[in-house]
Design an enzyme around this catalytic site. Structure first.
Site, PDB file in Angstrom:
ATOM      1  N   HIS A 155       0.816  -1.220   0.000  1.00 60.50           N
ATOM      2  CA  HIS A 155       0.000   0.000   0.000  1.00 60.50           C
ATOM      3  C   HIS A 155       0.844   1.262   0.000  1.00 60.50           C
ATOM      4  O   HIS A 155       0.326   2.342  -0.284  1.00 60.50           O
ATOM      5  CB  HIS A 155      -0.930  -0.008   1.217  1.00 60.50           C
ATOM      6  N   ASP A 363       3.453   9.463  -0.844  1.00 60.52           N
ATOM      7  CA  ASP A 363       2.271   8.692  -0.459  1.00 60.52           C
ATOM      8  C   ASP A 363       2.049   7.581  -1.470  1.00 60.52           C
ATOM      9  O   ASP A 363       2.155   7.822  -2.679  1.00 60.52           O
ATOM     10  CB  ASP A 363       1.034   9.610  -0.445  1.00 60.52           C
TER      11      ASP A 363
HETATM   12  C1  GDG Z   1      -2.119   3.926   3.357  1.00 56.25           C
HETATM   13  C2  GDG Z   1      -1.116   4.562   2.388  1.00 56.25           C
HETATM   14  C3  GDG Z   1      -2.850   4.426   0.592  1.00 56.25           C
HETATM   15  C4  GDG Z   1      -8.407  10.195   7.928  1.00 56.25           C
HETATM   16  N1  GDG Z   1      -8.781  10.993   8.943  1.00 56.25           N
HETATM   17  C5  GDG Z   1     -10.008  10.606   9.290  1.00 56.25           C
HETATM   18  C6  GDG Z   1     -10.402   9.542   8.462  1.00 56.25           C
HETATM   19  N2  GDG Z   1      -9.408   9.312   7.636  1.00 56.25           N
HETATM   20  C7  GDG Z   1      -9.451   8.287   6.583  1.00 56.25           C
HETATM   21  C8  GDG Z   1      -9.555   8.909   5.223  1.00 56.25           C
HETATM   22  C9  GDG Z   1      -9.017   7.801   4.328  1.00 56.25           C
HETATM   23  C10 GDG Z   1      -8.000   7.139   5.243  1.00 56.25           C
HETATM   24  O1  GDG Z   1      -8.293   7.523   6.588  1.00 56.25           O
HETATM   25  C11 GDG Z   1      -6.577   7.613   4.938  1.00 56.25           C
HETATM   26  O2  GDG Z   1      -6.171   6.980   3.776  1.00 56.25           O
HETATM   27  P1  GDG Z   1      -4.920   7.528   2.935  1.00 56.25           P
HETATM   28  O3  GDG Z   1      -4.882   6.759   1.680  1.00 56.25           O
HETATM   29  O4  GDG Z   1      -5.108   8.987   2.698  1.00 56.25           O
HETATM   30  O5  GDG Z   1      -3.623   7.347   3.840  1.00 56.25           O
HETATM   31  P2  GDG Z   1      -2.966   6.182   4.796  1.00 56.25           P
HETATM   32  O6  GDG Z   1      -3.746   6.015   6.033  1.00 56.25           O
HETATM   33  O7  GDG Z   1      -1.546   6.602   4.979  1.00 56.25           O
HETATM   34  O8  GDG Z   1      -3.049   4.831   3.939  1.00 56.25           O
HETATM   35  C12 GDG Z   1      -1.858   5.354   1.326  1.00 56.25           C
HETATM   36  C13 GDG Z   1      -3.718   3.671   1.579  1.00 56.25           C
HETATM   37  O9  GDG Z   1      -2.931   2.998   2.564  1.00 56.25           O
HETATM   38  C14 GDG Z   1      -4.592   2.625   0.871  1.00 56.25           C
HETATM   39  O10 GDG Z   1      -3.841   1.772   0.073  1.00 56.25           O
HETATM   40  O11 GDG Z   1      -3.683   5.239  -0.223  1.00 56.25           O
HETATM   41  O12 GDG Z   1      -0.942   5.897   0.381  1.00 56.25           O
HETATM   42  O13 GDG Z   1      -0.204   5.416   3.085  1.00 56.25           O
HETATM   43  O14 GDG Z   1      -9.998   6.875   3.991  1.00 56.25           O
HETATM   44  O15 GDG Z   1     -10.896   9.261   4.955  1.00 56.25           O
HETATM   45  N3  GDG Z   1     -11.589   8.927   8.542  1.00 56.25           N
HETATM   46  C15 GDG Z   1     -12.452   9.378   9.490  1.00 56.25           C
HETATM   47  N4  GDG Z   1     -12.129  10.400  10.342  1.00 56.25           N
HETATM   48  C16 GDG Z   1     -10.940  11.043  10.274  1.00 56.25           C
HETATM   49  O16 GDG Z   1     -10.692  11.967  11.032  1.00 56.25           O
HETATM   50  N5  GDG Z   1     -13.633   8.796   9.608  1.00 56.25           N
END
Ligand code: GDG
Length: 465
Positions: A155, A363
């Site tokens: 990921h 990312d």
């Molecule tokens: C890893 C990789 C890759 C965030 N704050 C809140 C909240 N979130 C949710 C977002 C989103 C998720 O968390 C974050 O996903 P990301 O993809 O932006 O980042 P990582 O957590 O680092 O994920 C990344 C991912 O895996 C999937 O393969 O895209 O590159 O680093 O869904 O909405 N959700 C809620 N409250 C918050 O305050 N409910």
């Protein structure tokens, strides 16, 4: 159809997967439609750890979890996964802890995960392993005699050879990945960097989507992870909680334009740089003062890793500085929330924000960028400002693509976004949304599993080099 076994560091939550973000939703869906087993750490730290799985059925799904001891948790999870692999794979060699003890703990826990799963496996299972916590898991399971089809999806970014080779165990780690039959990465660039390592560092060879090394071959491909774009769009537009949050945000903003940042609090997400860019917008474009309001949501994650505590302090200081410099009695330029927001309310907040500011320094993909676009009103959509260093930028060229290190460049992009005309916003949004729907999370899952189903079973593969 063979049973699907998903292995990831954490399991669930199944009933309310939406709260845990895109990955949990994707995995729950993948398992629900085929039935299957989801296996990983229970999230519990118990004095004696555990050497057997706790198994429970939830509908068609079986969940199997195992506990970790405090030592295992410290070495495997906090140590090697989050203080070594996470910074290293995000190019932060300055933050990478090269501690042999962590590596040994990581191997031990990967071996334990394999040992505990082994008796639960059936000969024709298809095993899908997720992320950097489990690089060595496949290798351990193969050494115990497992010959099922087994794929791995990373990921986070796969780093450049020069960066990866700073880690003393890079060769064993990459060699271990050849235990899998299919390796999935987020982007073409990640595949390219893996190939480059194999060919130039390990003396292997690449032929199309196949790479040969260590007396084995493995197939690799980019499978950019998606979201449930239509589902999330529907929530943002029609869900009761999302609507309520939307109305509340709009009422609070009045005529002001909201800029929104949403991240797990993490040094890869570029939050301090983003705040500086916002400050630069206020400095260079006085018409933006009082006309915008920046909301940054950054809930703490991995709070027991030291670097994350330091970051929290830095952000408190930066936010205070911007508000102290530009704030007025009736205008707070920046609001910074250090706690999570419920997923449905988050959809409403995305929709109420005219600019989505997503500027990670590095990312794998970044689902926030995709969620922001999916939550917009297609009649009057907001503008996404997106870092070129997010995997998502490869699929989202209609966003305003920025270099997050270029503070002035990001400030200028914000100013362009503020004044972008409606027809241009609609056009960009339409193109972005069409791709999000086409390349959604179901597509990601099916693509990966189709490729895995098409490879010969591991046991039947002649040794090739
Ligand atoms: C890893 C990789 C890759 C965030 N704050 C809140 C909240 N979130 C949710 C977002 C989103 C998720 O968390 C974050 O996903 P990301 O993809 O932006 O980042 P990582 O957590 O680092 O994920 C990344 C991912 O895996 C999937 O393969 O895209 O590159 O680093 O869904 O909405 N959700 C809620 N409250 C918050 O305050 N409910």
């Amino acid at each position: 159809m063979s049973r699907l076994v998903v292995v990831s560091n954490r399991v669930g939550p199944v009933k309310d997967a939406a709260r845990a973000g895109g990955l949990a939703v994707a995995l729950v869906e993948a398992l629900k439609s085929r039935g299957g087993l989801w296996y990983g750490w229970s999230g519990k730290i118990e004095a004696r750890g555990g050497d057997t799985a706790k198994v429970e059925d939830v509908g068609q799904l079986t969940l199997a979890t195992v506990d970790l001891s405090p030592e295992e948790h410290e070495e495997y999870y906090n140590g090697f996964a989050n203080r070594c692999l996470w910074p290293l794979f995000h190019y932060r060699t300055d933050l990478t802890a090269f501690d042999r003890r962590y590596y040994e703990g990581y191997r031990r826990v990967n071996a334990k995960f394999a040992r505990v799963l082994l008796p639960l496996l059936r000969p024709d299972d298809t095993i899908w392993v997720h992320d950097y916590h489990l690089l060595a898991f496949g290798d351990e399971l193969r050494q115990m005699g497992a010959s099922q089809r087994m794929g791995f999806f990373l990921h986070i970014p796969f780093p450049a050879r020069e960066v990866l080779t700073t880690e003393p165990h890079h060769d064993t780690m990459v060699r271990g990945l050849f235990a899998y039959d299919v390796l999935g990465f987020q982007t073409e660039q990640d595949c390219e960097r893996f190939r480059d390592y194999v060919v130039r560092e390990a003396g292997g060879r690449a032929d199309g989507d196949k790479v040969y090394c260590f007396g084995r071959s493995v197939r690799l491909r980019a499978f950019p992870i998606g979201i449930d774009a239509e589902g999330f769009s529907r929530i943002a537009a029609t869900d009761k909680d999302a609507r309520r949050q939307f109305e509340k945000a709009k009422a609070g903003l009045g005529d002001r334009m909201q800029i929104l940042g949403v991240d797990r609090l993490d040094y890869t997400k570029g939050i301090p740089e983003r705040i500086r860019a916002y400050e630069r917008l206020l400095e260079d474009y006085p018409d933006a003062r009082r006309a915008v309001s920046f909301l940054q949501i950054a809930a703490t994650s991995r709070g027991d890793v030291q670097e994350y505590q330091a970051m929290r302090e830095e952000l408190d200081g930066l936010a205070g500085h911007v508000n102290g410099t530009y704030g007025e009695f009736d205008w707070t330029p920046l609001r910074y929330l250090n706690r999570p927001v419920a997923r449905r309310a988050l959809a409403g907040l995305y929709r109420a924000s005219k600019i989505g500011l997503v500027t990670p320094l590095r990312d794998g993909m970044n689902l926030v960028a995709k969620e922001y676009v999916a939550a917009q009103d297609s009649e009057d959509p907001g503008v996404l400002v997106l870092s070129r260093f997010a995997g998502a930028a490869q699929q989202m060229p209609e966003a305003l693509i920025v270099n997050p290190y270029d503070i002035k460049g990001v400030a200028d992009a914000l100013q362009i976004a503020r004044y972008m005309r409606l027809d241009e916003r609609r056009e960009r949004h339409k193109a972005l949304m069409a791709r999000l729907v086409r390349e959604d999370v179901a597509h990601w899952r099916d693509d990966f599993l189709d490729m895995l189903a098409a490879v010969p079973r591991h046991a039947d593969v002649a040794v090739a080099s």
